[in-house]
Design an enzyme around this catalytic site. Structure first.
Site, PDB file in Angstrom:
ATOM      1  N   SER A 196       0.904  -1.202  -0.122  1.00 35.78           N
ATOM      2  CA  SER A 196      -0.060  -0.113  -0.011  1.00 35.78           C
ATOM      3  C   SER A 196       0.933   1.390   0.015  1.00 35.78           C
ATOM      4  O   SER A 196       1.983   1.182   0.542  1.00 35.78           O
ATOM      5  CB  SER A 196      -0.868   0.190   1.098  1.00 35.78           C
ATOM      6  OG  SER A 196      -1.541   1.425   1.413  1.00 35.78           O
ATOM      7  N   TYR A 256      -1.541   0.100  10.180  1.00 30.00           N
ATOM      8  CA  TYR A 256      -1.359  -0.476   8.772  1.00 30.00           C
ATOM      9  C   TYR A 256      -0.345   0.070   8.177  1.00 30.00           C
ATOM     10  O   TYR A 256       0.550  -0.695   7.623  1.00 30.00           O
ATOM     11  CB  TYR A 256      -2.853   0.172   8.224  1.00 30.00           C
ATOM     12  CG  TYR A 256      -2.984  -0.355   6.455  1.00 30.00           C
ATOM     13  CD1 TYR A 256      -3.307  -1.781   6.388  1.00 30.00           C
ATOM     14  CD2 TYR A 256      -2.933   0.701   5.646  1.00 30.00           C
ATOM     15  CE1 TYR A 256      -3.311  -2.264   5.296  1.00 30.00           C
ATOM     16  CE2 TYR A 256      -2.985   0.189   4.250  1.00 30.00           C
ATOM     17  CZ  TYR A 256      -3.283  -1.200   4.183  1.00 30.00           C
ATOM     18  OH  TYR A 256      -3.415  -1.745   2.890  1.00 30.00           O
TER      19      TYR A 256
END
Length: 246
Positions: free
Chosen positions: A144, A157
Site C-alpha cells: 500500500s 496499517y
C-alpha cells in the site's frame, strides 16, 4: 489453445473477496489450479463456483492466517499433493484501527502485525521450498502507498505495510540467484470493502475494480516474468526499483 498458466499451482491468500478473489479467478482463467486461502468459507465457495463456471479448478482452504501452525500444515499438504507451488500471491491484509497512535490499544496493533507481517513471514518460510521446486516460482505481495506516505491515523496499517515491503525485498535479494522472482504490487485506491471501511466518504464508483487490478497481477505470476525485487505501481502502471533515501 494452451493457457499461459496451464499446469501451474497458485496459492492466493485473502481469496474470498476483493483483490484476492479477483486475482484467484484471473489466475484460474489463465489455466492455473488455484489454492484459495481465506477465513470465510462462504466466500471461498462462491469463488469456487465462479472458477468452475470459467472452466477452472480450485482447492479451498478455510484458514485464519494468524494460525501460523496452520500455514505450516498447508505447506506440508501442498508438498504431499503437488510437490511444488509455482505462484504465491500474498494478498490477505487487515486495515486495523483508524486512530491516533496514542489511542490504540496493544491488542489491535498486534492483530494487524500478525496478519500483515507475521503471516507473510510464515508463508515465506513454509512456501519457499515449494516455490524452489518450480521451474519458475513467482511471488507477489500486495502492499500500500500508506507504507511510504506515513498517513496520519493509519499507524498500524502503514507500519505493517512498510515492514512487509522490507521483508519481501530481503527475500528477493536472498533468492536473486535462483529461478524465483519476488515482487511487490501496490494497487492504490481500489473499490474494495476494506477501502470503503477506511474511507467511508469516498465515492467507490470513482475507483478501479479488483478485476481491473487482477489483470496487472497475473503477468507478474507468469514464467516469462523476469524482474525481481521490484515494486509495481498500478495507478501509474509503472514497475519501479527501490532507491535509498538521498
Amino acid at each position: 489453445m494452451t493457457k499461459p498458466l496451464a499446469s501451474r499451482i497458485a496459492l492466493v491468500t485473502g481469496a474470498s473477496r476483493g483483490i484476492g478473489y479477483a486475482t484467484a479467478r484471473a489466475l484460474a482463467r489463465a489455466g492455473a489450479h488455484v489454492v484459495a486461502v481465506a477465513r470465510t468459507q462462504g466466500g471461498l465457495e462462491e469463488l469456487d463456483d465462479e472458477i468452475r463456471k470459467d472452466g477452472g479448478s480450485a482447492t479451498l482452504v478455510p484458514l485464519n492466517l494468524t494460525d501460523f501452525d496452520g500455514i505450516a500444515r498447508l505447506g506440508a499438504a501442498l508438498h504431499e499433493r503437488h510437490g511444488k507451488i509455482d505462484i504465491l500471491v500474498g494478498n490477505a491484509g487487515v486495515a486495523g484501527p483508524s486512530s491516533p497512535l496514542g489511542h490504540i490499544e496493544l491488542k489491535p496493533w498486534n492483530d494487524v502485525m500478525a496478519v500483515n507481517v507475521t503471516a507473510n513471514f510464515q508463508l515465506i518460510r513454509c512456501m519457499e521450498p515449494l516455490l524452489k521446486q518450480s521451474d519458475a516460482g513467482r511471488a507477489v505481495f500486495v502492499t500500500s502507498g500508506a507504507a511510504n506516505k506515513a498517513t496520519a491515523y493509519l499507524g498500524p496499517y502503514a507500519a505493517s505495510k512498510a515492514a512487509l515491503e522490507t521483508l519481501v525485498r530481503v527475500w528477493a535479494q536472498e533468492t536473486a540467484s535462483t529461478k524465483m522472482r519476488v515482487n511487490l504490487f501496490n494497487p492504490g485506491p481500489i473499490r474494495t470493502r476494506m477501502r470503503a471501511t477506511v474511507f467511508p466518504g469516498e465515492d467507490p464508483m470513482t475507483l478501479d475494480t479488483p478485476e481491473q487490478v487482477a489483470e496487472s497481477i497475473v503477468p507478474m505470476c507468469a514464467p516469462d516474468w523476469n524482474e525481481t525485487g521490484k515494486f509495481y505501481d498500478y495507478k501509474t502502471r509503472t514497475l519501479m526499483s527501490f532507491r535509498s533515501p538521498a
